[in-house]
Write a protein that holds these residues in place. Sequence first.
Motif, PDB file in Angstrom:
ATOM      1  N   TYR A 180     -10.770 -26.596   9.973  1.00 12.87           N
ATOM      2  CA  TYR A 180     -11.090 -27.320   8.728  1.00 12.87           C
ATOM      3  C   TYR A 180     -11.149 -28.825   8.987  1.00 12.87           C
ATOM      4  O   TYR A 180     -10.416 -29.352   9.826  1.00 12.87           O
ATOM      5  N   SER A 181     -11.964 -29.514   8.199  1.00 15.78           N
ATOM      6  CA  SER A 181     -11.961 -30.977   8.243  1.00 15.78           C
ATOM      7  C   SER A 181     -10.718 -31.459   7.488  1.00 15.78           C
ATOM      8  O   SER A 181     -10.062 -30.678   6.787  1.00 15.78           O
TER       9      SER A 181
ATOM     10  N   ASP B 259     -12.841 -39.597   4.316  1.00 11.76           N
ATOM     11  CA  ASP B 259     -14.012 -40.479   4.285  1.00 11.76           C
ATOM     12  C   ASP B 259     -14.461 -40.620   2.827  1.00 11.76           C
ATOM     13  O   ASP B 259     -13.992 -39.905   1.946  1.00 11.76           O
TER      14      ASP B 259
END
Length: 298
Positions: free
Chosen positions: A128-129, A159
Amino acid sequence: METKGLTRRFGEQVSVNEVNLEVPEGKIYGFLGPNGAGKTTTIKMLLGLLRADAGTIRIFGQEMPGHSLDILRKVGSLVENPSYYGHLTGYKNLKILTTMLELPDRRIGEVLEIVRLTSSANRKVGGYSLGMKQRLGIAAALLRSPRLLILDEPTNGLDPAGIQEIRHLMLELAHEQGMTMMLSSHLLSEVDSIADEIGIISGGRLVYQGALELLERFGRRVLRFELESPEEALRLPGLQGFIVERDGNMLSIAAEEGSVPQAELFKLLGPYGIMKVQETGKSLEELFLELTGKGGSL
Ligand SMILES: Nc1ncnc2c1ncn2[C@@H]1O[C@H](COP(=O)(O)OP(=O)(O)O)[C@@H](O)[C@H]1O
Ligand SMILES: [Mg+2]
């Protein structure tokens, strides 16, 4: 949710110093402060993860930690970086929690849907990010359908797109499900468009609490008039009650409280040849930095 005189020391250091929080029900409360200000320490005390040295905490009208079992059933939280089993899928990670909490498995699908992870439910969390992991953490916090959600820096390390997603999610949860939400951040910009109320903590002290618009008004309180006859204007009795500073042809006028009555000043100063008017003030960001700098307070 409210605290009175909440205090926590670590050795000589007072990390949270007589903090009186007022988090209104059904609203989004932004808990702001630079790193080391005392946000996590405060939140850990709210959740009964850390003992307070002094002060009281009331959540849903009940005292913490006296009624912690009762209270915490209705509270979801995400504090610092949650840990997951990277080799297990998102679904399995939540499954471990529902088993532990004795919740029906259908909640897993529901919360995954809310945080928009349904399509990644069967992927390993290790892949996963950061944003996805953060959303999984929020999903875990939502499992028990909390009335109050406390998130410590939920957008940290994300981000701009990830931040946007989380903000969107917060708004949805607060406005559609009527959840009370407290989220902390060290950046004003991360909460300024979604928080109904904010509290600013600096060096362990709450230096501002209230509506964001109110803080904004503090920033816009100086009108600068360039006049042909500033000397005479200075003697105007009508200017008493304002804070007036002269610099050459320029008179800077600030109200002692709240915003400056523009129309009134125009009328008053008209006869003295207004050449230019400027509204100066500080941006929210400047105010925030000022407040969280040394000993700032409004
Ligand atoms: N377990 C601890 N032992 C000693 N000092 C601590 C501990 N936890 C926090 N502190 C100190 O308390 C202050 C506030 O920390 P923290 O609540 O983590 O701030 P924030 O979350 O706003 O960044 C910091 O100066 C930190 O070093
Ligand atoms: Mg912290």
